[in-house]
Design an enzyme around this catalytic site. Structure first.
Site, PDB file in Angstrom:
ATOM      1  N   CYS A  53       0.830  -1.207   0.000  1.00 34.12           N
ATOM      2  CA  CYS A  53       0.000   0.000   0.000  1.00 34.12           C
ATOM      3  C   CYS A  53       0.862   1.253   0.000  1.00 34.12           C
ATOM      4  O   CYS A  53       0.537   2.248  -0.661  1.00 34.12           O
ATOM      5  CB  CYS A  53      -0.915   0.014   1.217  1.00 34.12           C
ATOM      6  N   ARG A 130      -7.908  -4.549  -3.107  1.00 30.73           N
ATOM      7  CA  ARG A 130      -7.511  -3.346  -3.859  1.00 30.73           C
ATOM      8  C   ARG A 130      -8.513  -3.110  -4.987  1.00 30.73           C
ATOM      9  O   ARG A 130      -8.298  -3.522  -6.128  1.00 30.73           O
ATOM     10  CB  ARG A 130      -6.094  -3.509  -4.402  1.00 30.73           C
TER      11      ARG A 130
END
Length: 228
Positions: A53, A130
């Site tokens: 991330c 995601r």
């Protein structure tokens, strides 16, 4: 798993569910941006202070001008708190010399994530995958992508999707595989035998007829001819 948290995944060409949520930029609504004529890239990440991330947020920050120049507002979402988000984006700026300028929603109750189908229980009950939603200025979902937790997103591809969608809207065309701005686009296929014959006969008039159902044209070349 309780059935009261199961929601249908929003689909392409459907209105994106509006929401109001706390973020690193204060309370925001999705409609705050679309009502101003902006495109929105709403995306989720599993957790703050995690390696994949972090690499994504660094690249989002580095590509800020690419999104801004396309009138695209980024909005991040995860189940972490506002305090965690603030600490993380500050840490990214301090360690990698990039500033995260877009809001990150603190979705502690998973309301946004559940509404958009970002939580996949087969992966995790507490973290979003995601997910990426491409939303146009009318508030309509135009494309969506999902990635597993282990796979960082390709930001160049996300920018390319906006280029393709905006080019298609502006010129009533489609874009072929691996298309990039400046390359030929695809004109709508004929719907009748007569139109198919006309299409083939029109080859050379600014059109590259591969087959009656596959015809390309160069937008840049046509624009230059019109302005001459």
């Amino acid at each position: 798993m309780s059935t009261d948290i199961i929601t249908r995944l929003p689909r392409i060409n459907e209105p994106a569910p509006d929401f109001e949520a706390k973020s690193t930029h204060g309370v925001i609504r999705l409609s705050d941006y679309t009502s101003k004529g902006k495109w929105v890239m709403l995306f989720s990440h599993p957790a703050d202070f995690t390696p994949v991330c972090t690499t994504e947020f660094i690249e989002f920050a580095r590509h800020a001008h690419d999104f801004d120049s396309r009138n695209v507002q980024l909005v991040g979402v995860s189940v972490d708190s506002v305090y965690s988000h603030i600490a993380w984006v500050r840490n990214i700026e301090q360690n990698f010399n990039v500033k995260v300028t877009f809001p990150v929603v603190a979705d502690l109750d998973q309301k946004v994530a559940r509404t958009f189908g970002m939580v996949h229980e087969a992966v995790s009950d507490t973290a979003a995958v995601r997910a990426v939603f491409f939303i146009d200025p009318k508030g309509v979902i135009r494309a969506l992508l999902y990635y597993p937790l282990s796979l960082g997103r390709n930001v160049d591809e996300l920018v390319r999707v906006f280029d393709a969608l905006q080019t298609s809207d502006a010129n009533a065309v489609s874009t072929p595989a691996n298309w990039k701005p400046g390359e030929p686009v695809i004109v709508p296929a004929p719907l009748t035998q007569q139109d198919a014959e006309k299409c083939v006969a029109a080859g050379g008039d600014g059109l590259d007829v591969k087959e009656w159902y596959l015809t390309k044209k160069n937008l840049a070349g046509i624009a230059a001819k019109k302005s001459a």
